[in-house]
Each structure stands twice: as structure tokens, then as C-alpha cells.
Design a protein around this motif. Structure first.
Motif, PDB file in Angstrom:
ATOM      1  N   GLY A  19       0.612  -0.920   0.199  1.00 56.89           N
ATOM      2  CA  GLY A  19      -0.021   0.121   0.261  1.00 56.89           C
ATOM      3  C   GLY A  19       1.029   1.209   0.141  1.00 56.89           C
ATOM      4  N   ARG A  20       2.038   1.467   0.164  1.00 60.35           N
ATOM      5  CA  ARG A  20       3.212   2.015  -0.050  1.00 60.35           C
ATOM      6  C   ARG A  20       3.850   2.837  -1.276  1.00 60.35           C
ATOM      7  N   SER A  21       3.626   1.937  -1.627  1.00 64.05           N
ATOM      8  CA  SER A  21       4.479   2.138  -2.941  1.00 64.05           C
ATOM      9  C   SER A  21       3.957   0.935  -4.279  1.00 64.05           C
ATOM     10  N   GLU A  22       3.670   1.246  -5.102  1.00 68.96           N
ATOM     11  CA  GLU A  22       2.589   0.718  -6.523  1.00 68.96           C
ATOM     12  C   GLU A  22       3.650  -0.210  -7.383  1.00 68.96           C
ATOM     13  N   HIS A  23       4.832  -0.029  -6.725  1.00 63.30           N
ATOM     14  CA  HIS A  23       5.823  -0.944  -7.900  1.00 63.30           C
ATOM     15  C   HIS A  23       6.400  -1.876  -6.715  1.00 63.30           C
ATOM     16  N   VAL A  24       6.230  -2.593  -5.787  1.00 65.34           N
ATOM     17  CA  VAL A  24       6.218  -3.431  -4.651  1.00 65.34           C
ATOM     18  C   VAL A  24       5.176  -5.094  -5.887  1.00 65.34           C
ATOM     19  N   PRO A  25       6.170  -5.718  -6.208  1.00 65.08           N
ATOM     20  CA  PRO A  25       5.307  -7.097  -6.791  1.00 65.08           C
ATOM     21  C   PRO A  25       4.472  -8.060  -6.275  1.00 65.08           C
ATOM     22  N   VAL A  26       3.199  -8.603  -6.253  1.00 65.51           N
ATOM     23  CA  VAL A  26       2.937  -9.095  -6.283  1.00 65.51           C
ATOM     24  C   VAL A  26       2.656 -10.804  -6.640  1.00 65.51           C
ATOM     25  N   SER A  27       2.016 -10.877  -7.273  1.00 66.74           N
ATOM     26  CA  SER A  27       1.665 -12.217  -8.242  1.00 66.74           C
ATOM     27  C   SER A  27       3.329 -12.368  -8.584  1.00 66.74           C
ATOM     28  N   PRO A  28       2.877 -13.751  -8.274  1.00 66.23           N
ATOM     29  CA  PRO A  28       3.662 -14.890  -9.398  1.00 66.23           C
ATOM     30  C   PRO A  28       4.561 -13.978 -10.301  1.00 66.23           C
ATOM     31  N   GLU A  30       4.287 -11.111 -11.663  1.00 69.94           N
ATOM     32  CA  GLU A  30       4.484  -9.742 -11.285  1.00 69.94           C
ATOM     33  C   GLU A  30       6.506  -9.667 -10.129  1.00 69.94           C
ATOM     34  N   ILE A  31       6.701 -10.716  -9.205  1.00 71.01           N
ATOM     35  CA  ILE A  31       7.539 -11.339  -9.099  1.00 71.01           C
ATOM     36  C   ILE A  31       8.761 -11.364  -9.706  1.00 71.01           C
ATOM     37  N   ALA A  32       8.295 -12.598 -10.754  1.00 70.71           N
ATOM     38  CA  ALA A  32       9.009 -12.969 -11.628  1.00 70.71           C
ATOM     39  C   ALA A  32       9.796 -11.655 -12.719  1.00 70.71           C
ATOM     40  N   ASN A  33       9.312 -11.141 -13.449  1.00 71.32           N
ATOM     41  CA  ASN A  33       9.792 -10.076 -13.609  1.00 71.32           C
ATOM     42  C   ASN A  33      10.377  -9.274 -13.257  1.00 71.32           C
ATOM     43  N   ASP A  34       9.893  -8.688 -12.027  1.00 67.09           N
ATOM     44  CA  ASP A  34      10.809  -7.916 -10.776  1.00 67.09           C
ATOM     45  C   ASP A  34      12.548  -7.819 -10.756  1.00 67.09           C
ATOM     46  N   ALA A  35      12.410  -9.506 -10.846  1.00 65.46           N
ATOM     47  CA  ALA A  35      13.801 -10.367 -10.645  1.00 65.46           C
ATOM     48  C   ALA A  35      14.191 -10.599 -11.865  1.00 65.46           C
ATOM     49  N   ILE A  36      13.869 -10.907 -13.179  1.00 69.05           N
ATOM     50  CA  ILE A  36      14.294 -10.965 -14.269  1.00 69.05           C
ATOM     51  C   ILE A  36      14.982  -9.370 -14.767  1.00 69.05           C
ATOM     52  N   ALA A  37      13.895  -8.078 -14.365  1.00 68.30           N
ATOM     53  CA  ALA A  37      14.564  -6.864 -14.596  1.00 68.30           C
ATOM     54  C   ALA A  37      16.257  -6.690 -14.254  1.00 68.30           C
ATOM     55  N   ALA A  38      15.621  -6.858 -12.429  1.00 67.45           N
ATOM     56  CA  ALA A  38      16.943  -7.034 -11.496  1.00 67.45           C
ATOM     57  C   ALA A  38      18.551  -7.687 -12.127  1.00 67.45           C
ATOM     58  N   ARG A  51       3.917 -13.612  -2.304  1.00 64.08           N
ATOM     59  CA  ARG A  51       2.305 -12.731  -1.619  1.00 64.08           C
ATOM     60  C   ARG A  51       1.336 -13.585  -1.793  1.00 64.08           C
ATOM     61  N   ASP A  52       0.785 -13.354  -1.377  1.00 60.39           N
ATOM     62  CA  ASP A  52      -0.680 -14.207  -1.375  1.00 60.39           C
ATOM     63  C   ASP A  52      -1.607 -13.001  -2.257  1.00 60.39           C
ATOM     64  N   LEU A  53      -2.588 -13.288  -3.217  1.00 58.85           N
ATOM     65  CA  LEU A  53      -2.757 -12.123  -4.516  1.00 58.85           C
ATOM     66  C   LEU A  53      -4.161 -11.671  -4.157  1.00 58.85           C
ATOM     67  N   VAL A  68       7.584 -18.175  -9.973  1.00 54.33           N
ATOM     68  CA  VAL A  68       8.205 -17.441  -9.993  1.00 54.33           C
ATOM     69  C   VAL A  68       9.744 -18.208 -10.500  1.00 54.33           C
ATOM     70  N   VAL A  69       9.948 -19.071 -10.563  1.00 49.34           N
ATOM     71  CA  VAL A  69      11.063 -19.900 -10.544  1.00 49.34           C
ATOM     72  C   VAL A  69      10.994 -20.720 -11.834  1.00 49.34           C
ATOM     73  N   ARG A  70      10.072 -21.083 -12.158  1.00 51.14           N
ATOM     74  CA  ARG A  70       9.816 -21.603 -13.861  1.00 51.14           C
ATOM     75  C   ARG A  70      10.039 -19.994 -15.173  1.00 51.14           C
ATOM     76  N   ARG A  71       9.227 -19.121 -14.098  1.00 50.99           N
ATOM     77  CA  ARG A  71       9.381 -18.268 -14.518  1.00 50.99           C
ATOM     78  C   ARG A  71      11.380 -17.216 -14.896  1.00 50.99           C
ATOM     79  N   ILE A  72      11.762 -17.415 -14.404  1.00 52.07           N
ATOM     80  CA  ILE A  72      13.095 -16.378 -14.253  1.00 52.07           C
ATOM     81  C   ILE A  72      14.129 -17.691 -14.616  1.00 52.07           C
TER      82      ILE A  72
END
Length: 303
Positions: A19-28, A30-38, A51-53, A68-72
Motif C-alpha cells: 500500500g506504500r508503493s505501486e512498484h512492490v510486486p505481488v503476483s508470481p 510480477e515478482i518474476a518480472n522484477d527479478a528478471i529486470a533486477a 505473496r497471497d494474491l 516464479v522460479v519457472r519464469r526466471i
């Protein structure tokens, strides 16, 4: 000073930050995409919570980790994957009736914190090396010596490298006991977590003291939370360690400027290289940490 720095990006964590930042990934996804971008921005290692959806709070759902792991692993980058095994240690008590648990409690035994590690065999998983008053209120993190020994033995059997999460000097003392007892294969990997209420303060002098407590041959990373995160990259490297950034621990690139994981990673790369060091590639990180690469078959459709 460390000249070859393993840079970890802790992508989302389990804190109440969505709730404090729209950039925090939640779905698998989103999390995988952020990990890939990092990883594209220079991260050697990506540290993953899920995270729970619906609630957007931390989860132990194996299917989310699997996705998440599959996508990465299907992407064009190959960072070292570090999965948390710290979920399942939350105890929230009624301060007037301490034997009564309150909403937010998620407390399971050592082995029940590991199903996703057992299935996915990441190169690294975390072990939180002690119990802690976790912030204000009545929230405790529970990780007893018996739990730690049992969990460490299972992780060792799986061939996964544990990252020993150290929130205070007592945690470090016990982590050293695990190493002495042969429950942690070498080189032991320590993560010195600074500034988390109420663990070790983000004090460079305390960091130096904790580094002096590490066993010979240990590798360590250190991070601090909030506004201390990016300056702490330099503290950790100058102390001879590796570094960690990411939205798990800090939401801002500078005052008032919300960050993405890729932003924080890129800034950390700048800090490290400005010191005359270089960031380890994922394969260099694997060599430094003597990681055992295991690739289980992961199938299934996108969530």
C-alpha cells in the motif's frame, strides 16, 4: 575491502509495503518480472518471497514459488535464485493473555517451512538464525535452536546452500555454533541484517564487530533498511562483504522518489563500481560460494 561483490536484489519480502508503493510486486508474474529486470540491471542473486494474491501479504504457497522460479529460469538471464525459508515463524500474541494467538500468526515447525525448497532446489535458501521481537506491538519471530538444527540438517541433505540470516549478535553466536557442529557446509554464507526493529542497529561500528565474529573462510553480505539501504552498500563492501538492495527493505531511490527493484540494483552497481570494485556475474557468484546447481523439472501452466 571486497573487490568482487555479489549483489543481491530482495524483490518483494513479506512486509506490509504494497500500500506504500505501486512498484512492490505481488503476483508470481510480477515478482518474476522484477527479478528478471533486477538481473538485467546487474544483480548476481535474486532473493524471492511470494505473496497471497488477495491479501497481498507474505505466503508459503508452493505453487507461487514454482511459478516464479519457472519464469526466471525460462528467461534470458540466469541469476542465482535464493528462496526465503523464513516464512512460518510469525507469532502474534495477546499481551494480556500471552497463550492466546492473534491474527497474523503463522507458526509452523522447521520442516514445514521447507516444502518449496525441497521441490524447487534453489541454489540458496535462507535460515533466520534466532527468535526476535519483530518491531513494536506483540509480533514475535520464532526460530529456536531445536528448529534451527532440524532445518539446517534437512537443507544440508538437499544440497542447498543456506544463507544464515543474522538479526542480532546472539543470532550470529548461534549460527557459528551450527557451523562448528557441521550442520552448515563451507563456505558458510552469512547475511548481516541491520536496522530491523528490534535487532542489530544500522551502526558501522557494530557491523565491524559482527564481521570480527565470523568464522574463518566465511562469506558475508550485509544490508540496512530504509534510507540506510543504499549508503550501506558501501559500508558492506568496505567491510569486506557483499551487498543487498531491493524493495523488501527500502521503497525509495532518494527522498520522495519511489524506486523499482531495477532502479535500486542499478544504483547499487554504480556505488560498487565507484569504490573500484566490480559486481560478480551469476556464474562468478556460484564459484565464490561453491554453489551446487540443481535443476529439477518444473512444469505447469501460468497462474
Amino acid at each position: 575491502m571486497n573487490r568482487k561483490v555479489i549483489l543481491t536484489c530482495a524483490v518483494t519480502g513479506a512486509g506490509d509495503t504494497t500500500g506504500r508503493s505501486e512498484h512492490v510486486p505481488v503476483s508470481p508474474e510480477e515478482i518474476a518480472n522484477d527479478a528478471i529486470a533486477a538481473a538485467r540491471a546487474g544483480a548476481s542473486v535474486v532473493h524471492i518471497h511470494v505473496r497471497d494474491l488477495e491479501t497481498k501479504q507474505g505466503s508459503r504457497e508452493v505453487a507461487y514459488y514454482r511459478e516464479v522460479v519457472r519464469r526466471i529460469r525460462a528467461s534470458d538471464v540466469d541469476p542465482v535464485i535464493n528462496l526465503t525459508a523464513g516464512m512460518g515463524g510469525d507469532l502474534v500474541i495477546d499481551p494480556q493473555d500471552p497463550l492466546t494467538t492473534m491474527p497474523g500468526t503463522d507458526l509452523v515447525n522447521a520442516l514445514d517451512r521447507l516444502p518449496h525448497v525441497e521441490e524447487l532446489l534453489p541454489e540458496i535458501c535462507t535460515i533466520d538464525c534466532g527468535s526476535l521481537n519483530f518491531g513494536d506491538g506483540s509480533n514475535l519471530y520464532v526460530s529456536t535452536p531445536d528448529m534451527l538444527r532440524e532445518g539446517s540438517k534437512r537443507i544440508q541433505t538437499l544440497g542447498v546452500r543456506p544463507e544464515l540470516e543474522i538479526f542480532d549478535t546472539g543470532n550470529l553466536w548461534f549460527a557459528n555454533v551450527l557451523v562448528e557442529e557441521g550442520l552448515i557446509d563451507g563456505p558458510p554464507l552469512y547475511q548481516l541484517c541491520m536496522g530491523i526493529p528490534y535487532g542489530a542497529p544500522a551502526d558501522p561500528g557494530l557491523l565491524a564487530a559482527m564481521v570480527n565474529m565470523l568464522p574463518k573462510g566465511a562469506q558475508f553480505t550485509s544490508f540496512a533498511i530504509g534510507a540506510n539501504q543504499l549508503p550501506w552498500v558501501a559500508h558492506s563492501v568496505l567491510a569486506g562483504g557483499h551487498a543487498r538492495v531491493g524493495l523488501e527493505d527500502n521503497l525509495y531511490l532518494s527522498k520522495g522518489v519511489k524506486a523499482t527493484n531495477a532502479d535500486l540494483t542499478a544504483r547499487a552497481v554504480e556505488i560498487i563500481t565507484s569504490l573500484g570494485s566490480s559486481v560478480a556475474t551469476p556464474d562468478e557468484a556460484r564459484e565464490i560460494l561453491d554453489l551446487r546447481v540443481q535443476t529439477p523439472t518444473i512444469t505447469g501452466d501460468d497462474l
